[in-house]
Write an enzyme that holds these catalytic residues in place. Sequence first.
Site, PDB file in Angstrom:
ATOM      1  N   THR A   1       0.214   2.216  10.359  1.00 47.04           N
ATOM      2  CA  THR A   1      -0.930   2.895   9.711  1.00 47.04           C
ATOM      3  C   THR A   1      -2.270   2.685  10.421  1.00 47.04           C
ATOM      4  O   THR A   1      -3.169   3.508  10.289  1.00 47.04           O
ATOM      5  CB  THR A   1      -1.085   2.412   8.261  1.00 47.04           C
ATOM      6  OG1 THR A   1      -1.093   0.992   8.260  1.00 47.04           O
ATOM      7  CG2 THR A   1       0.015   2.928   7.379  1.00 47.04           C
TER       8      THR A   1
ATOM      9  N   GLU B   1       3.944  -5.156   8.847  1.00 48.41           N
ATOM     10  CA  GLU B   1       4.141  -3.772   8.380  1.00 48.41           C
ATOM     11  C   GLU B   1       5.284  -3.102   9.161  1.00 48.41           C
ATOM     12  O   GLU B   1       6.161  -2.461   8.585  1.00 48.41           O
ATOM     13  CB  GLU B   1       2.853  -2.962   8.561  1.00 48.41           C
ATOM     14  CG  GLU B   1       3.025  -1.501   8.182  1.00 48.41           C
ATOM     15  CD  GLU B   1       1.824  -0.635   8.573  1.00 48.41           C
ATOM     16  OE1 GLU B   1       0.682  -1.095   8.479  1.00 48.41           O
ATOM     17  OE2 GLU B   1       2.061   0.515   8.986  1.00 48.41           O
TER      18      GLU B   1
ATOM     19  N   CYS C   1       0.850  -1.192   0.000  1.00 43.43           N
ATOM     20  CA  CYS C   1       0.000   0.000   0.000  1.00 43.43           C
ATOM     21  C   CYS C   1       0.894   1.254   0.000  1.00 43.43           C
ATOM     22  O   CYS C   1       1.833   1.331   0.799  1.00 43.43           O
ATOM     23  CB  CYS C   1      -0.898  -0.008   1.232  1.00 43.43           C
ATOM     24  SG  CYS C   1      -1.854   1.510   1.355  1.00 43.43           S
TER      25      CYS C   1
ATOM     26  N   SER D   1      -6.334  -9.432  12.198  1.00 41.02           N
ATOM     27  CA  SER D   1      -6.204  -8.102  11.592  1.00 41.02           C
ATOM     28  C   SER D   1      -6.212  -7.042  12.681  1.00 41.02           C
ATOM     29  O   SER D   1      -7.158  -6.940  13.467  1.00 41.02           O
ATOM     30  CB  SER D   1      -7.358  -7.885  10.610  1.00 41.02           C
ATOM     31  OG  SER D   1      -7.670  -6.514  10.527  1.00 41.02           O
TER      32      SER D   1
HETATM   33 FE1  F3S Z   1      -3.325   1.095   3.082  1.00 40.32          FE
HETATM   34 FE2  F3S Z   1      -4.691   2.315   4.889  1.00 40.32          FE
HETATM   35 FE3  F3S Z   1      -5.600   0.228   3.777  1.00 40.32          FE
HETATM   36  S1  F3S Z   1      -2.547   1.858   4.968  1.00 40.32           S
HETATM   37  S2  F3S Z   1      -3.863  -1.025   3.251  1.00 40.32           S
HETATM   38  S3  F3S Z   1      -5.244   2.170   2.762  1.00 40.32           S
HETATM   39  S4  F3S Z   1      -5.867   0.756   5.916  1.00 40.32           S
END
Ligand code: F3S
Length: 277
Positions: free
Chosen positions: A161, A122, A92, A217
């Site tokens: 994130t 991540e 991402c 998750s």
């Molecule tokens: Fe990216 Fe945010 Fe989704 S970091 S994978 S858009 S929760």
Amino acid sequence: MKVKLASSYGFCFGVKRAIEIAEKYENSATMGPLIHNQNEIDRLKNDYNVGLYNNLTDVKPNDTVIIRTHGIPKNDLKDLRKKDAKVINATCPFVTTPQQIVKKMSAEKYSILIFGDEDHPEVKGVKSYGEDQDDVHVVLDIDELKNINFKYDKIATVAQTTKKKETYLEIVNNLILKNKEVRVFNTICDATFENQDAARELSKEVDVMVVIGGKNSSNTKQLHSICVENCIDSYLIENAKELDSTWFKNKHLCGITAGASTPDWIIQQVVNEIEKY
Ligand code: F3S
């Protein structure tokens, strides 16, 4: 049973993008699970023959390898590129950003602090971009700051994130009291905020709440913890099979939200099932 969906829920931009990439590369395989949702991974396997590598040694020349949304450590990416395989990066872009910040700030001789879960893929990936691995520190809360010896008095911080912005602020506030310079990068993803804010609002008005998403998750677990604060009868499930009719006894309105890796078809199955109660 009446059902009300949160005003924002489910798939985020990064996950949608990764799934589209995987659907485009039939017969490929992903390095680590593409997203944190086993049902969707199974669908990609069944419909598009997208497999899974458990480690780098499984990769053969001419294979097509997709890098998952959470990214992989820098050296793994380097090793992968050395193999004669086609590498498709589905990391991402919001995860690539903290990776690049850590790389840049550690090159400028800042100590690095990551607010996140050390074992999360991540965070492992983001951490790997630090020049001096002994001076890249990972904490989950302010208590853990006590044990850290920074090399410099200039600190740069990034966050996983999917983390809570309130906790990040606490950590940053604490750091600024003790250090000459703190560069704070807000790398928490808006998609997470939106789903969290909507879950918070909805869980205040319903008498039972169902959160749908992968049990491993991080953002789904976070949604669940926010819902529990407002609605004690909040349940986390991966799919409709896990619903239990006793949860809905004497209840009238059920709120629904879903983690950022939960596909719409799973959400729809859950809604259909609950409406039958
Ligand atoms: Fe990216 Fe945010 Fe989704 S970091 S994978 S858009 S929760």
